[in-house]
Design an enzyme around this catalytic site. Sequence first.
Site: not given
Ligand code: NAD
Length: 260
Positions: A63, A141, A160, A156, A189, A89
């Site tokens: 991305v 986030s 956000k 990070y 999460i 996302n």
């Molecule tokens: P995850 O690691 O399970 O999923 C992230 C996905 O993004 C993966 O499939 C990965 O391959 C993809 N990705 C990463 N870098 C990429 C790139 N350069 N190009 C294309 N795809 C890419 O994590 P998640 O928790 O599902 O994260 C999703 C979003 O939620 C993120 O933006 C993260 O910051 C946000 N978030 C997560 C949490 C948490 O506690 N899990 C809390 C707040 C925010």
Amino acid sequence: MQLTGKVAIVTGAGSGIGKATALLFAAQGAKVGTIDHTPKEGQATIDEINQQGGEGISTIADVSQPDQVQSAIDKIAQQFGKIDIVFANAGINGVWAPIDQLEPEEWDKTINTNLKGTFLTVKYAVPYLKQQGGSIIVTASVNGTRIFSNTGSTAYSCTKAAQVAFTKLIAVELAKHKIRANVVCPGKIETNIENSSQHRNLESIREPVEFPEGMISLTDGAPGSAEQVAQLVAFLASDASSHITGTEVWIDGAESLIKG
Ligand code: NAD
């Protein structure tokens, strides 16, 4: 089904929140185009969608790379004839470290994935959304929006915080095209996000604050699930939220109100 007839793009759909949302979008009747940089995981999400009787295609793109994002979005639009919903996302935790130990290239990687990636996804999808209107949802986030005690997460948290500003600005700009834009701010999460984390010397910069056990009363201390976030995103994607735009929604069981 509340997304019948819609076409949705989901970035980061190979895992976690993106995967759960892609599956829910499809279960609610949308055709789904996934974008991820890991081909195997992106395709696995589509395979699950097909198994549950839905329709989708998987595309591969980093991305942070304009050409890759543009061609993935064009491919999805060509396949399904339009785009109504964009879930920007994909994201990484990246390196969390004291500010004088965070390297410029580490800063760039987090900013380019989380913030530039959001910009590129929206930029290349908007010409399609403008044709009939639509809904954009961005994943930010609690960090950078309500929680500022995770010292070391500077890059990070800055991405956000900026995603919230980005969403509000485009909500105003795109309203005349009947395009809504909202941002979800999850707390902890259960996903694979820790795989994208690298922590360095955080002990040296953490304030000695202790939180009681089981601080998220709503869940008896447990993190939320990707499926819970997906339910919120599906609502924001649907016409059920037709008067909601330009706002953040925290989804954290009140974690950020206690920890902030
Ligand atoms: P995850 O690691 O399970 O999923 C992230 C996905 O993004 C993966 O499939 C990965 O391959 C993809 N990705 C990463 N870098 C990429 C790139 N350069 N190009 C294309 N795809 C890419 O994590 P998640 O928790 O599902 O994260 C999703 C979003 O939620 C993120 O933006 C993260 O910051 C946000 N978030 C997560 C949490 C948490 O506690 N899990 C809390 C707040 C925010």
